[in-house]
Design a protein around this motif. Structure first.
Motif, PDB file in Angstrom:
ATOM      1  N   PRO A 247       1.038  -1.933   0.138  1.00  0.00           N
ATOM      2  CA  PRO A 247       0.197  -0.114   0.049  1.00  0.00           C
ATOM      3  C   PRO A 247       1.025   1.447   0.229  1.00  0.00           C
ATOM      4  N   THR A 248       0.634   2.526  -0.254  1.00  0.00           N
ATOM      5  CA  THR A 248       0.880   3.555  -0.133  1.00  0.00           C
ATOM      6  C   THR A 248       0.348   4.159   0.704  1.00  0.00           C
ATOM      7  N   ALA A 249      -0.863   3.786   1.253  1.00  0.00           N
ATOM      8  CA  ALA A 249      -1.098   4.677   2.411  1.00  0.00           C
ATOM      9  C   ALA A 249      -2.133   3.751   3.504  1.00  0.00           C
ATOM     10  N   GLU A 250      -1.961   3.387   5.319  1.00  0.00           N
ATOM     11  CA  GLU A 250      -2.364   2.891   5.740  1.00  0.00           C
ATOM     12  C   GLU A 250      -2.623   4.031   6.647  1.00  0.00           C
ATOM     13  N   PHE A 251      -3.420   3.179   7.838  1.00  0.00           N
ATOM     14  CA  PHE A 251      -4.246   4.481   8.814  1.00  0.00           C
ATOM     15  C   PHE A 251      -4.325   3.763  10.451  1.00  0.00           C
ATOM     16  N   THR A 252      -4.362   4.164  11.353  1.00  0.00           N
ATOM     17  CA  THR A 252      -4.799   3.289  12.303  1.00  0.00           C
ATOM     18  C   THR A 252      -5.464   4.641  13.097  1.00  0.00           C
ATOM     19  N   ILE A 253      -7.012   4.668  14.109  1.00  0.00           N
ATOM     20  CA  ILE A 253      -7.250   5.158  14.939  1.00  0.00           C
ATOM     21  C   ILE A 253      -7.405   4.382  16.653  1.00  0.00           C
ATOM     22  N   GLN A 254      -7.091   3.879  17.670  1.00  0.00           N
ATOM     23  CA  GLN A 254      -7.534   3.082  18.450  1.00  0.00           C
ATOM     24  C   GLN A 254      -7.010   4.114  19.845  1.00  0.00           C
ATOM     25  N   GLY A 255      -8.139   3.338  20.344  1.00  0.00           N
ATOM     26  CA  GLY A 255      -8.484   4.379  21.501  1.00  0.00           C
ATOM     27  C   GLY A 255      -9.309   3.172  23.146  1.00  0.00           C
ATOM     28  N   SER A 256      -9.096   3.774  23.581  1.00  0.00           N
ATOM     29  CA  SER A 256      -9.314   2.739  25.543  1.00  0.00           C
ATOM     30  C   SER A 256     -10.414   3.551  26.055  1.00  0.00           C
ATOM     31  N   TYR A 257     -11.109   2.805  27.452  1.00  0.00           N
ATOM     32  CA  TYR A 257     -11.470   4.096  28.408  1.00  0.00           C
ATOM     33  C   TYR A 257     -12.054   3.131  29.444  1.00  0.00           C
ATOM     34  N   MET A 258     -11.352   3.640  30.796  1.00  0.00           N
ATOM     35  CA  MET A 258     -11.746   2.609  31.521  1.00  0.00           C
ATOM     36  C   MET A 258     -13.248   3.400  32.123  1.00  0.00           C
ATOM     37  N   ILE A 259     -14.181   1.889  32.169  1.00  0.00           N
ATOM     38  CA  ILE A 259     -14.998   2.777  33.509  1.00  0.00           C
ATOM     39  C   ILE A 259     -15.059   2.124  34.647  1.00  0.00           C
ATOM     40  N   GLY A 260     -15.550   2.635  35.495  1.00  0.00           N
ATOM     41  CA  GLY A 260     -14.632   2.679  36.770  1.00  0.00           C
ATOM     42  C   GLY A 260     -13.391   2.192  36.467  1.00  0.00           C
ATOM     43  N   ASN A 261     -13.420   0.575  37.774  1.00  0.00           N
ATOM     44  CA  ASN A 261     -12.079   0.115  37.782  1.00  0.00           C
ATOM     45  C   ASN A 261     -12.394  -1.341  37.567  1.00  0.00           C
ATOM     46  N   LYS A 262     -13.302  -1.502  36.525  1.00  0.00           N
ATOM     47  CA  LYS A 262     -13.665  -2.651  36.359  1.00  0.00           C
ATOM     48  C   LYS A 262     -13.630  -2.754  34.723  1.00  0.00           C
ATOM     49  N   LEU A 263     -14.647  -2.633  34.798  1.00  0.00           N
ATOM     50  CA  LEU A 263     -14.270  -2.178  33.132  1.00  0.00           C
ATOM     51  C   LEU A 263     -14.035  -1.401  31.840  1.00  0.00           C
ATOM     52  N   ARG A 264     -12.923  -2.499  31.185  1.00  0.00           N
ATOM     53  CA  ARG A 264     -12.263  -1.255  30.288  1.00  0.00           C
ATOM     54  C   ARG A 264     -12.929  -1.539  28.333  1.00  0.00           C
ATOM     55  N   MET A 265     -12.926  -0.231  27.952  1.00  0.00           N
ATOM     56  CA  MET A 265     -13.645  -0.776  26.577  1.00  0.00           C
ATOM     57  C   MET A 265     -12.670  -0.347  25.112  1.00  0.00           C
ATOM     58  N   ALA A 266     -12.619  -0.936  24.300  1.00  0.00           N
ATOM     59  CA  ALA A 266     -11.522  -0.101  23.134  1.00  0.00           C
ATOM     60  C   ALA A 266     -11.937  -0.342  21.827  1.00  0.00           C
TER      61      ALA A 266
END
Length: 223
Positions: A129-148
């Motif tokens: 490829p001539t172009a690649e991209f990534t967007i990544q994120g995560s969020y911790m809800i309280g101290n038990k649940l992690r969403m990404a």
């Protein structure tokens, strides 16, 4: 403060059937294996903080590659691939932006933009490829649940067949994924991964569509 970095290098990249199959799992059952040599590489870049919670990285790399494997379609009934080894120069621009609020929230956006010199033998840098991209994120809800979340993609890639067409193309794609973890304790957690949310049967390799939407989950134990 902005820090500037750079360096030069090069060296042998040992190839084997196992390594080539790890790159492309759809290889012909009998292929030639050559060693790839990075005759020269040089990079320069800068990184620094935009604010207390954000930072950037930008670098430029040039590599002169000898015997770089370019995978083309073998033209058989199985749509398998064979490597064509060629010498080629590659210039890559890599910008990246990161944002983080402690361990609570993290976000990263990055891309790679490649420019390929003319190969010595082949017409194009096949499947690259001539172009690649990534967007990544995560969020911790309280101290038990992690969403990404992870969104990635690349543009069209050229392809050809042995003894056939030389103007084939592998379409570009965007892939979106969601991941979650629930921590039952320090040792036990439940996880769930949702892949290819758009149910897009895109192709990483010519004529090999990916699975549509998939969901995987389980219980993880750490000792």
């Amino acid at each position: 403060a902005v820090k500037v970095f750079g360096g030069i290098g090069g060296g042998l990249q040992r190839n084997s059937l196992r390594r080539l199959n790890a790159i492309n799992p759809f290889l012909f059952d009998s292929i030639e294996v050559r060693q790839t040599y990075e005759a020269f590489s040089a990079y320069i870049g800068a990184k620094g903080k935009i604010s207390n919670n954000s930072e950037f990285v930008f670098d430029i790399t040039h590599r002169s590659m000898n015997n770089l494997p370019l995978f083309i379609n073998a033209g058989d009934s199985l749509n398998s691939f064979i490597p064509r080894y060629d010498n080629i120069g590659i210039l890559t621009l890599h910008p990246e932006f990161r944002l983080g609020v402690g361990e609570k929230f993290k976000l990263a956006l990055g891309g790679k933009f490649h420019s390929y010199g003319s190969p010595d033998t082949e017409l194009r840098a096949w499947q690259l490829p001539t172009a690649e991209f990534t967007i990544q994120g995560s969020y911790m809800i309280g101290n038990k649940l992690r969403m990404a979340a992870l969104i990635s993609g690349m543009n069209n890639r050229p392809q050809r067949e042995v003894g056939g067409a030389t103007n084939l193309s592998v379409p570009g794609f965007i892939d979106a994924n969601l991941m979650s973890e629930y921590f039952l304790s320090d040792r036990f957690r439940i996880w769930l991964n949702l892949s290819n949310l758009a149910t897009n049967q895109y192709q990483l390799w010519y004529r090999y569509p990916r699975y549509g939407f998939t969901a995987l989950g389980g219980l993880a134990v750490s000792f």
